[in-house]
Design an enzyme around this catalytic site. Structure first.
Site, PDB file in Angstrom:
ATOM      1  N   GLY A 129       0.990  -1.185  -0.099  1.00  0.00           N
ATOM      2  CA  GLY A 129       0.058   0.001   0.009  1.00  0.00           C
ATOM      3  C   GLY A 129       0.893   1.183  -0.077  1.00  0.00           C
ATOM      4  O   GLY A 129       2.001   1.267   0.562  1.00  0.00           O
ATOM      5  N   GLN A 145       3.028   9.966   1.897  1.00  0.00           N
ATOM      6  CA  GLN A 145       4.325   9.250   2.069  1.00  0.00           C
ATOM      7  C   GLN A 145       5.153   9.686   0.838  1.00  0.00           C
ATOM      8  O   GLN A 145       6.528   9.451   1.149  1.00  0.00           O
ATOM      9  CB  GLN A 145       4.087   7.668   1.827  1.00  0.00           C
ATOM     10  CG  GLN A 145       3.456   7.176   3.189  1.00  0.00           C
ATOM     11  CD  GLN A 145       3.486   5.550   2.995  1.00  0.00           C
ATOM     12  OE1 GLN A 145       2.365   5.115   2.421  1.00  0.00           O
ATOM     13  NE2 GLN A 145       4.438   4.604   3.672  1.00  0.00           N
ATOM     14  N   CYS A 158       5.710  -0.402   7.475  1.00  0.00           N
ATOM     15  CA  CYS A 158       5.450   0.906   6.899  1.00  0.00           C
ATOM     16  C   CYS A 158       7.016   1.304   5.889  1.00  0.00           C
ATOM     17  O   CYS A 158       7.989   1.079   6.389  1.00  0.00           O
ATOM     18  CB  CYS A 158       5.220   1.811   7.805  1.00  0.00           C
ATOM     19  SG  CYS A 158       4.653   3.507   7.026  1.00  0.00           S
ATOM     20  N   LEU A 159       6.594   1.495   4.633  1.00  0.00           N
ATOM     21  CA  LEU A 159       7.537   1.899   3.850  1.00  0.00           C
ATOM     22  C   LEU A 159       8.239   3.292   4.418  1.00  0.00           C
ATOM     23  O   LEU A 159       9.603   3.560   4.074  1.00  0.00           O
ATOM     24  CB  LEU A 159       7.185   2.220   2.453  1.00  0.00           C
ATOM     25  CG  LEU A 159       6.685   0.998   1.851  1.00  0.00           C
ATOM     26  CD1 LEU A 159       5.928   1.195   0.431  1.00  0.00           C
ATOM     27  CD2 LEU A 159       7.596  -0.057   1.733  1.00  0.00           C
ATOM     28  N   HIS A 195      -4.382   1.521   7.979  1.00  0.00           N
ATOM     29  CA  HIS A 195      -2.898   2.138   7.995  1.00  0.00           C
ATOM     30  C   HIS A 195      -2.895   3.059   7.130  1.00  0.00           C
ATOM     31  O   HIS A 195      -2.283   4.195   7.457  1.00  0.00           O
ATOM     32  CB  HIS A 195      -1.885   0.862   7.747  1.00  0.00           C
ATOM     33  CG  HIS A 195      -0.721   1.157   7.570  1.00  0.00           C
ATOM     34  ND1 HIS A 195       0.429   0.378   8.434  1.00  0.00           N
ATOM     35  CD2 HIS A 195      -0.023   1.946   6.703  1.00  0.00           C
ATOM     36  CE1 HIS A 195       1.521   1.105   7.993  1.00  0.00           C
ATOM     37  NE2 HIS A 195       1.483   1.919   7.042  1.00  0.00           N
ATOM     38  N   GLU A 196      -3.337   3.083   5.636  1.00  0.00           N
ATOM     39  CA  GLU A 196      -3.188   3.969   4.629  1.00  0.00           C
ATOM     40  C   GLU A 196      -4.126   5.281   4.989  1.00  0.00           C
ATOM     41  O   GLU A 196      -3.544   6.487   4.846  1.00  0.00           O
ATOM     42  CB  GLU A 196      -3.552   3.619   3.348  1.00  0.00           C
ATOM     43  CG  GLU A 196      -3.007   2.081   2.943  1.00  0.00           C
ATOM     44  CD  GLU A 196      -1.421   2.278   2.877  1.00  0.00           C
ATOM     45  OE1 GLU A 196      -0.564   3.644   3.043  1.00  0.00           O
ATOM     46  OE2 GLU A 196      -0.691   1.477   3.041  1.00  0.00           O
ATOM     47  N   HIS A 214      -2.352   7.489   7.439  1.00  0.00           N
ATOM     48  CA  HIS A 214      -1.385   8.319   6.825  1.00  0.00           C
ATOM     49  C   HIS A 214      -1.854   9.657   6.426  1.00  0.00           C
ATOM     50  O   HIS A 214      -1.365  10.517   6.418  1.00  0.00           O
ATOM     51  CB  HIS A 214      -0.463   7.590   5.694  1.00  0.00           C
ATOM     52  CG  HIS A 214       0.746   6.836   5.880  1.00  0.00           C
ATOM     53  ND1 HIS A 214       1.766   7.035   6.477  1.00  0.00           N
ATOM     54  CD2 HIS A 214       0.809   5.286   5.648  1.00  0.00           C
ATOM     55  CE1 HIS A 214       2.321   5.870   6.560  1.00  0.00           C
ATOM     56  NE2 HIS A 214       1.972   4.988   6.032  1.00  0.00           N
TER      57      HIS A 214
END
Ligand code: GNR
Ligand code: NI
Length: 176
Positions: free
Chosen positions: A46, A51, A92-93, A134-135, A138
């Site tokens: 994702g 991000q 997480c990236l 999670h997204e 963000h």
């Protein structure tokens, strides 16, 4: 298409709240394609626009095994369908190298617009539900480390800052 740079914790730009998107146009679709390219290259399941330093309410994901099920959500809204807590080992990236248990509602419903600006509605459980929540976090400036203890968060923050300084000196990055 082009690869976008992913911001890393504790970058304060990850704390910005994203704005609603008023028009779904070709320019936005180009951004969406760049986000998919960036997500698949990472690799990740994702990616939220926040991000990649785009503060608009847009996220992409693909939780499929074969990476052949891209999903786009514009102006997503989440409703909880089953509040039963489900724990998942999240990564997480924007927090590279760290994974920890986060507990979220087990089943949600998401309403959003698709890449053509058409309304879409979907129920989600399992990894899809985890990833969607999670997204959307963000987009509200929230990271999975915010669910951890202050001590764990500080430890992660200091290690990532140390890694960043090493990178800037051209040394190889330490393992987590
Ligand atoms: O690639 C990702 N994997 C992942 C694993 C468990 C829970 C959430 C995620 S999302 C993450 C990509 C990312 O950082 N999205 O914001
Ligand atoms: Ni993330």
């Amino acid at each position: 298409m082009s690869l976008l740079t992913i911001l890393e914790y504790p970058d304060l730009r990850l704390r910005k709240r994203a704005s609603l998107i008023s028009e779904v146009n070709d320019n936005l679709r180009r951004t969406i394609d760049d986000m998919f390219e960036t997500m698949y290259a990472a690799p990740g399941i994702g990616l939220a626009a926040t991000q990649v330093n785009i503060h608009k309410r847009l996220l992409v994901l693909d939780v499929s095994e074969n990476k052949d099920s891209p999903l786009v959500f514009i102006n997503p809204e989440i409703d909880v369908l089953d509040p039963e807590p489900l724990g998942y080992e999240e990564g997480c990236l924007s927090v590279p190298g760290y994974f920890d248990l986060v507990t979220r509602p087990k089943k949600v419903k998401v309403k959003a617009l698709d890449r053509h600006g058409q309304p879409l509605e979907m129920e989600a459980e399992g990894l899809l539900a985890v990833c969607l929540q999670h997204e959307v976090d963000h987009l509200d400036g929230k990271l999975f480390v915010d669910y951890l203890s202050i001590l764990k968060r500080q430890r992660i923050k200091h290690k990532l800052l140390k890694d960043k300084k090493k990178d800037e000196r051209g040394e190889t990055r330490a393992e987590a």
